[in-house]
Design a protein around this motif. Structure first.
Motif, short mmCIF file in Angstrom:
data_model
loop_
_atom_site.label_atom_id
_atom_site.label_comp_id
_atom_site.label_asym_id
_atom_site.label_seq_id
_atom_site.Cartn_x
_atom_site.Cartn_y
_atom_site.Cartn_z
N LEU A 329 0.96 -1.17 0.15
CA LEU A 329 -0.10 0.00 0.04
C LEU A 329 0.90 1.30 -0.11
CD1 LEU A 329 -2.84 -0.96 2.68
CD2 LEU A 329 -2.89 -0.78 0.04
N ALA A 330 1.95 1.22 0.64
CA ALA A 330 2.85 2.44 0.84
C ALA A 330 3.52 2.46 -0.46
CB ALA A 330 3.86 2.24 2.06
N THR A 331 3.95 1.54 -1.12
CA THR A 331 4.66 1.56 -2.43
C THR A 331 3.63 2.47 -3.48
OG1 THR A 331 5.75 -0.53 -2.04
CG2 THR A 331 6.05 0.50 -4.19
N ALA A 332 2.30 2.52 -3.48
CA ALA A 332 1.49 3.03 -4.23
C ALA A 332 1.39 4.49 -3.90
CB ALA A 332 0.35 2.45 -4.28
N GLU A 333 1.97 4.94 -2.67
CA GLU A 333 1.92 6.44 -2.38
C GLU A 333 3.09 7.36 -2.93
OE1 GLU A 333 -0.63 7.81 -0.74
OE2 GLU A 333 -1.80 6.07 -0.55
N PRO A 334 2.79 8.54 -3.19
CA PRO A 334 3.97 9.50 -3.27
C PRO A 334 4.73 9.57 -2.32
CG PRO A 334 2.09 10.71 -3.14
CD PRO A 334 1.41 9.27 -3.22
N PRO A 335 6.30 9.44 -2.29
CA PRO A 335 7.42 9.82 -1.40
C PRO A 335 7.20 10.95 -0.99
CG PRO A 335 8.25 9.57 -3.35
CD PRO A 335 6.94 9.44 -3.86
N SER A 338 4.60 13.65 3.45
CA SER A 338 4.60 14.01 5.11
C SER A 338 5.99 13.31 5.81
CB SER A 338 3.32 13.30 5.76
OG SER A 338 2.23 13.68 5.03
N VAL A 339 6.35 14.13 6.73
CA VAL A 339 7.52 13.69 7.52
C VAL A 339 7.40 13.91 9.03
CG1 VAL A 339 10.04 14.08 7.92
CG2 VAL A 339 9.23 14.24 5.61
N VAL A 340 7.73 12.97 9.89
CA VAL A 340 7.89 13.17 11.35
C VAL A 340 9.00 12.66 11.81
CG1 VAL A 340 5.37 12.50 11.36
CG2 VAL A 340 7.10 10.66 11.72
N ASN A 341 9.60 13.19 13.12
CA ASN A 341 10.60 12.74 13.65
C ASN A 341 10.36 11.48 14.58
OD1 ASN A 341 12.89 12.44 15.45
ND2 ASN A 341 12.58 14.10 16.92
N PRO A 342 10.93 10.38 14.03
CA PRO A 342 10.27 9.07 14.61
C PRO A 342 11.01 9.09 16.17
CG PRO A 342 11.32 8.55 12.69
CD PRO A 342 11.57 9.95 12.91
N GLY A 365 2.36 21.40 10.43
CA GLY A 365 2.07 21.86 9.31
C GLY A 365 2.38 20.91 8.13
N ASP A 366 2.56 19.73 8.33
CA ASP A 366 2.72 18.81 7.26
C ASP A 366 1.57 18.26 6.73
OD1 ASP A 366 5.45 19.22 7.32
OD2 ASP A 366 5.89 17.05 7.22
N PRO A 367 1.29 17.79 5.39
CA PRO A 367 0.43 17.13 4.89
C PRO A 367 -0.22 15.97 5.82
CG PRO A 367 1.55 17.57 3.18
CD PRO A 367 2.20 18.01 4.28
N VAL A 368 -1.48 15.93 6.22
CA VAL A 368 -2.03 14.67 7.03
C VAL A 368 -2.10 13.59 6.52
CG1 VAL A 368 -3.78 14.06 8.78
CG2 VAL A 368 -2.97 16.32 8.75
N PRO A 369 -1.48 12.40 6.52
CA PRO A 369 -1.58 11.16 5.80
C PRO A 369 -2.80 10.29 6.32
CG PRO A 369 -0.10 10.78 7.65
CD PRO A 369 -0.58 12.41 7.62
N GLY A 373 -1.98 3.53 3.49
CA GLY A 373 -0.88 3.41 2.65
C GLY A 373 0.09 4.99 2.94
N ALA A 374 -0.76 6.05 3.03
CA ALA A 374 0.06 7.16 3.26
C ALA A 374 0.61 7.42 4.68
CB ALA A 374 -0.99 8.32 2.96
N VAL A 375 -0.20 6.69 5.44
CA VAL A 375 0.68 6.76 7.07
C VAL A 375 1.78 5.73 6.97
CG1 VAL A 375 0.20 5.59 9.26
CG2 VAL A 375 -1.64 7.09 8.13
N VAL A 376 1.79 4.72 6.34
CA VAL A 376 3.10 3.65 6.13
C VAL A 376 3.93 4.49 5.45
CG1 VAL A 376 3.95 1.46 5.47
CG2 VAL A 376 1.59 1.81 6.37
N ARG A 377 3.62 5.16 4.44
CA ARG A 377 4.92 5.90 3.54
C ARG A 377 5.44 6.74 4.55
NH1 ARG A 377 7.17 4.99 -1.66
NH2 ARG A 377 8.93 6.08 -1.12
#
Length: 502
Positions: A329-335, A338-342, A365-369, A373-377
């Motif tokens: 599912l994540a592979t189908a999402e654009p890279p 959204s970025v977080v600090n793990p 202020g990042d796009p909300v996944p 698939g977007a969350v995993v990406r």
């Protein structure tokens, strides 16, 4: 021609935060082959308001499976590795005081803030060379000493792998690599940081003798020693699972970094000595003990824990997906959308991780996944970017840019993460072996038994016993912009945790 040596089997007990296994490792003089006797789940659960590990249940699984293995074949030795930082307490009679508490309990966040206010972050680092992080065992012990009566009946503190060696042999000592994760041990000198503990008003009489990895501590005792493991030796391996994984890593060449990828991602470089300087302190890099006098200069990254908790939450909501499904599912999402600090404290404790990721993105202020698939990406891209930041920080403090990355453990099977890591860092990423931890555990035992000569001999055997996969980097300026964004998030989160001046 000399006769071919008889194959010899040792038992490697490998316990992670999500699962455990008992592995039979057989060496025929050329190859080291693994046979998993059995696997079982692991996880912490709340007891009296505190997250605790179910040690007695884990011991039951270990005891049962070692018995099964011993009835099937001769076992020369047994050794245990586990996750780091956590400890258990023994009474004077050797009985376990209670189930060991888990590093993810919220009390450790409060205790770290208290420790920084008492002695300062600089003193914490100077005494140990250990990364200041909420999970460190010193903060659990500080809470025990100041806010509970848990220590009243305690006589000895043992790190978690040592609790199993105590059950197997009666040993009341801790192993060097496990002690080095505690935040109360000076890896450079190989001694407990008693001055720091005195300043924190934490009792030091609980601290045991420290033994080197590869120490033979005697025969198996109890029901196992009187039965299926009669004559089997207990050889303390590298008790911390990351130390074992690095022992079992066939590096791609000089200048190689390692990532032991599982619930946590521990990324660093193997060195001959500790490096604790103002620069490593500012970068919050840790020095952990390794095998044969080596030291791992590394950073703890939250790792696949975030994805594991997401998967559990989705299962609770009725969507049960495998890790393979999630990666697809994540592979189908654009890279890099959204970025977080793990390593933000938002993601430390168990709970509804997808909601926390969305809240973190919204707050910064990042796009909300929104989709699975977007969350995993988001998680995969953020981990890859954190590996890049760590590689850059290691190069800055050592003066030695990395040439490659070797990924071992369960995370080495995640091709999307491996390729993202190569793309983010600009380095070739070598994946495998998956079972590096069990190989390292078994290998240390085999060296102690005289079956292997040394660490180099072991790594040669590991490289010959399995296949590696390599991902080559693909250049893209998008990773540079995303890396700068992650640095901003890391700075803000560290300031909030008191790890960086505002």
């Amino acid at each position: 021609m000399s006769p071919r040596p008889a194959a010899r089997t040792v038992a490697a007990v490998d316990l992670g935060a999500e699962s455990g296994r008992v592995v039979a490792a057989t060496f025929d003089g050329h190859r080291l082959d693994l046979d998993v006797v059995g696997r079982f789940p692991n996880g912490a659960r709340p007891v009296d308001g505190v997250l605790r590990w179910e040690f007695e249940r884990l011991w039951g699984h270990v005891e049962e499976q070692l018995g099964t293995l011993g009835r099937d074949r001769s076992v020369a030795s047994v050794g245990v590795d586990t996750w780091g930082v956590d400890y258990g307490l023994l009474r004077a009679d050797g009985s376990l005081l209670d189930e060991p508490t888990c590093y993810r309990d919220p009390r450790q966040v409060r205790a770290m803030a208290e420790a920084i206010s008492l002695v300062g972050r600089e003193a914490l680092y100077a005494a140990t060379g250990c990364q200041t992080m909420e999970i460190n065992g010193v903060f659990a012990l500080l809470d025990d000493a100041h806010h509970t009566d848990r220590l009243a009946d305690a006589a000895t503190l043992l790190m978690v792998p040592d609790l199993f060696h105590h059950r197997l042999s009666g040993l009341r000592a801790t192993e060097h690599t496990a002690a080095s994760t505690s935040g109360m041990y000076d890896t450079a000198s190989g001694t407990w940081a008693t001055g720091l503990l005195d300043a924190l008003q934490v009792p030091t009489h609980l601290l045991p003798e420290v033994v080197a990895p590869g120490t033979d501590v005697g025969p198996v005792v109890g029901a196992l020693g009187e039965g299926p493991l009669a004559g089997t030796r207990v050889v303390v391996p590298t008790g911390h699972d990351t130390a074992a994984a690095v022992v079992g890593t066939p590096f791609g060449g000089p200048g190689g970094l390692f990532i032991s990828s599982g619930t946590w991602s521990l990324m660093g470089v193997e060195r001959d000595e500790a490096l604790a300087t103002p620069a490593t302190a500012a970068a919050n890099l840790t020095n952990e003990g390794g095998y044969a006098g080596t030291v791992r200069l590394l950073r703890n990254v939250m790792g696949l824990w975030i994805l594991q908790e997401c998967r559990r939450q989705w299962a609770r909501e009725g969507t049960d997906l495998s890790y393979t499904d999630l990666v697809e599912l994540a592979t189908a999402e654009p890279p890099l959308r959204s970025v977080v600090n793990p390593n933000a404290t938002d993601f430390l404790a168990p709970g509804d991780m997808p909601s926390r990721l969305r809240a973190y993105c919204a707050r910064h202020g990042d796009p909300v996944p929104e989709t699975v698939g977007a969350v995993v990406r988001c998680v995969i891209d953020s981990l890859a970017l954190t590996y890049r930041a760590t590689a850059e920080d290691l190069a800055a403090v050592t003066g030695e840019p990395a040439t490659s990355i070797s990924v071992t453990g369960g995370g080495s099977q995640n091709a999307l993460l491996a390729q993202a890591t190569a793309d983010a860092t600009g380095l070739p990423v070598h994946c495998g072996p998956v079972e590096a931890t069990a190989l390292g555990n078994a290998g240390v035992q085999l060296i102690a038994l005289g079956e292997l000569a040394d660490l180099a001999d072991l790594r040669r055997v590991v490289a010959a016993s399995g296949r590696l996969r390599t991902h080559q980097p693909r250049a893209s300026p998008a990773w540079d912009a995303a890396a700068a964004r992650l640095r901003q998030l890391m700075t803000a989160d560290d300031q909030a945790r008191g790890l960086r001046d505002g």
